[in-house]
Design a protein around this motif. Structure first.
Motif, PDB file in Angstrom:
ATOM      1  N   THR A 168       7.487  63.115  22.149  1.00 59.31           N
ATOM      2  CA  THR A 168       6.035  63.048  22.329  1.00 59.31           C
ATOM      3  C   THR A 168       5.534  64.305  23.022  1.00 59.31           C
ATOM      4  O   THR A 168       6.316  65.064  23.619  1.00 59.31           O
ATOM      5  CB  THR A 168       5.620  61.823  23.160  1.00 59.31           C
ATOM      6  N   ILE A 192       0.023  61.348  15.035  1.00 53.75           N
ATOM      7  CA  ILE A 192      -0.391  60.224  15.877  1.00 53.75           C
ATOM      8  C   ILE A 192       0.765  59.785  16.777  1.00 53.75           C
ATOM      9  O   ILE A 192       0.573  59.525  17.973  1.00 53.75           O
ATOM     10  CB  ILE A 192      -0.904  59.071  14.993  1.00 53.75           C
ATOM     11  N   THR A 195       1.279  62.454  19.612  1.00 47.66           N
ATOM     12  CA  THR A 195       0.228  62.569  20.623  1.00 47.66           C
ATOM     13  C   THR A 195      -0.118  61.244  21.299  1.00 47.66           C
ATOM     14  O   THR A 195      -0.690  61.239  22.393  1.00 47.66           O
ATOM     15  CB  THR A 195      -1.060  63.119  19.989  1.00 47.66           C
ATOM     16  N   GLY A 196       0.174  60.120  20.625  1.00 50.07           N
ATOM     17  CA  GLY A 196      -0.260  58.832  21.143  1.00 50.07           C
ATOM     18  C   GLY A 196      -1.717  58.553  20.872  1.00 50.07           C
ATOM     19  O   GLY A 196      -2.286  57.589  21.407  1.00 50.07           O
ATOM     20  N   ALA A 197      -2.353  59.375  20.026  1.00 53.42           N
ATOM     21  CA  ALA A 197      -3.768  59.193  19.697  1.00 53.42           C
ATOM     22  C   ALA A 197      -3.948  57.978  18.782  1.00 53.42           C
ATOM     23  O   ALA A 197      -3.007  57.499  18.150  1.00 53.42           O
ATOM     24  CB  ALA A 197      -4.313  60.446  19.016  1.00 53.42           C
ATOM     25  N   THR A 198      -5.178  57.501  18.711  1.00 51.00           N
ATOM     26  CA  THR A 198      -5.486  56.360  17.847  1.00 51.00           C
ATOM     27  C   THR A 198      -6.076  56.784  16.510  1.00 51.00           C
ATOM     28  O   THR A 198      -6.127  55.986  15.579  1.00 51.00           O
ATOM     29  CB  THR A 198      -6.466  55.405  18.540  1.00 51.00           C
ATOM     30  N   THR A 199      -6.533  58.036  16.402  1.00 50.46           N
ATOM     31  CA  THR A 199      -7.085  58.541  15.149  1.00 50.46           C
ATOM     32  C   THR A 199      -6.513  59.924  14.866  1.00 50.46           C
ATOM     33  O   THR A 199      -6.051  60.630  15.774  1.00 50.46           O
ATOM     34  CB  THR A 199      -8.615  58.645  15.189  1.00 50.46           C
ATOM     35  N   ASP A 202      -8.473  62.625  16.791  1.00 48.33           N
ATOM     36  CA  ASP A 202      -8.076  62.756  18.195  1.00 48.33           C
ATOM     37  C   ASP A 202      -6.721  63.451  18.307  1.00 48.33           C
ATOM     38  O   ASP A 202      -6.509  64.276  19.211  1.00 48.33           O
ATOM     39  CB  ASP A 202      -8.013  61.379  18.861  1.00 48.33           C
ATOM     40  N   ALA A 203      -5.801  63.135  17.405  1.00 47.96           N
ATOM     41  CA  ALA A 203      -4.492  63.785  17.418  1.00 47.96           C
ATOM     42  C   ALA A 203      -4.637  65.283  17.187  1.00 47.96           C
ATOM     43  O   ALA A 203      -3.992  66.102  17.861  1.00 47.96           O
ATOM     44  CB  ALA A 203      -3.592  63.173  16.356  1.00 47.96           C
ATOM     45  N   GLN A 206      -5.847  67.073  20.288  1.00 50.43           N
ATOM     46  CA  GLN A 206      -4.779  67.272  21.270  1.00 50.43           C
ATOM     47  C   GLN A 206      -3.841  68.402  20.857  1.00 50.43           C
ATOM     48  O   GLN A 206      -3.449  69.236  21.677  1.00 50.43           O
ATOM     49  CB  GLN A 206      -3.986  65.983  21.457  1.00 50.43           C
TER      50      GLN A 206
END
Length: 300
Positions: A168, A192, A195-199, A202-203, A206
């Protein structure tokens, strides 16, 4: 001193046993029959072949052994006209094989790989002075640091793919590796997960905050890239998808082709999307496009 090669490719071969037309993904305790099958050299082989067909000279220090799968890939490389002079031959079996179950929307793998003692490609970078170093998977740590330093010493750029990994962006060594490269290109699921993003948006935000040029391959939705505050998206070609195995490797080759021809970011993405899309229209490598094919599609 002039470059010997346009691209130095760092990545392993695999022999892909590809099953298509499955009614569902395989499950434990069941037997699942498909309607299509192919046995083809895969993984970094696809990137090497795609770059070659795009008329870029490719150095590929591929590790091969004495086993059936290595010989299968060596024979295929010679038939396809790839430059095999930098192949690293080991006097031992070096099996790398993947069973792929492929669907229109995605694919999965069951894989096995022997792991040899590897030669560090930094020496080869210094010797052959490529314009671009293409890393087929996420790399980090001392060997990666040495590789990037070698690339910088000869003025080469570094493009890094991701592949499905458990790391990660919270890991300092991973973040440092992404800061070192010029381009980082995961697919949507990898971006995703990393990054741990939800979209995906957003990824990408980051990733773009860490690496100079972040690219997210989005399958049938095309691809999106961000460099600083500039974000560009292109769509995939409207093709009949037969097999998605290796589409990301072909996308990488197309993007690198565009970049080395000084195309705009949008056109680089378009070249990647053309190569990735066309590669999905058959089980074998006959559909991996040439430079003239890419230019025809780019002009249409």
């Amino acid at each position: 001193m002039q470059s010997t090669y346009d691209v130095l490719l760092v990545g392993d071969y695999y022999c892909d046993l590809i099953f298509t037309g499955l009614p569902m993904p395989p499950e434990v305790g069941t037997e699942c029959f498909g309607t299509g099958f192919a046995c083809v050299p895969g993984a970094a082989y696809r990137a090497a072949l795609a770059l070659h067909r795009l008329e870029l000279s490719v150095a590929w220090p591929c590790d091969v052994g004495t086993d059936f799968f290595s010989k299968f890939v060596i024979d295929a490389a010679q038939r396809d006209g790839l430059d095999t002079r930098l192949f690293q031959h080991h006097d031992m079996p070096l099996q790398r094989v993947s069973v792929a179950f492929s669907f229109e929307h995605d694919r999965g793998f069951i894989s096995y790989a022997d792991q040899p003692d590897r030669a560090i490609p930094a020496r080869l970078i210094a010797e052959h002075r490529p314009r671009m170093v293409l890393l087929s998977s996420l790399q980090y740590g001392p060997v990666h640091d040495e590789l990037v330093a070698a690339a910088r010493s000869v003025g080469a750029l570094v493009y890094m793919d991701c592949q499905a990994r458990a790391e990660t962006l919270d890991m300092p060594e991973v973040r440092a590796a992404l800061q070192q490269v010029d381009m980082f290109a995961p697919n949507a699921a990898e971006a995703i997960a990393l990054t741990g993003a939800t979209t995906i948006d957003d990824a990408l935000d980051q990733l773009a905050a860490v690496t100079p040029l972040a690219i997210v391959k989005r399958g049938a939705q095309g691809a999106t890239a961000q460099a600083g505050h500039e974000r560009v998206s292109v769509g995939a070609l409207p093709v009949r998808v037969v097999d998605t195995t290796g589409a990301g490797d072909c996308f990488n080759a197309g993007f690198v082709y565009g970049f080395l021809h000084d195309y705009t970011l949008e056109d680089c993405l378009r070249c990647g999307a053309i190569c990735g899309s066309l590669s999905t229209t058959a089980h074998d490598h006959s559909v991996v496009p040439t430079a003239s094919h890419v230019e025809q599609w780019r002009a249409s």
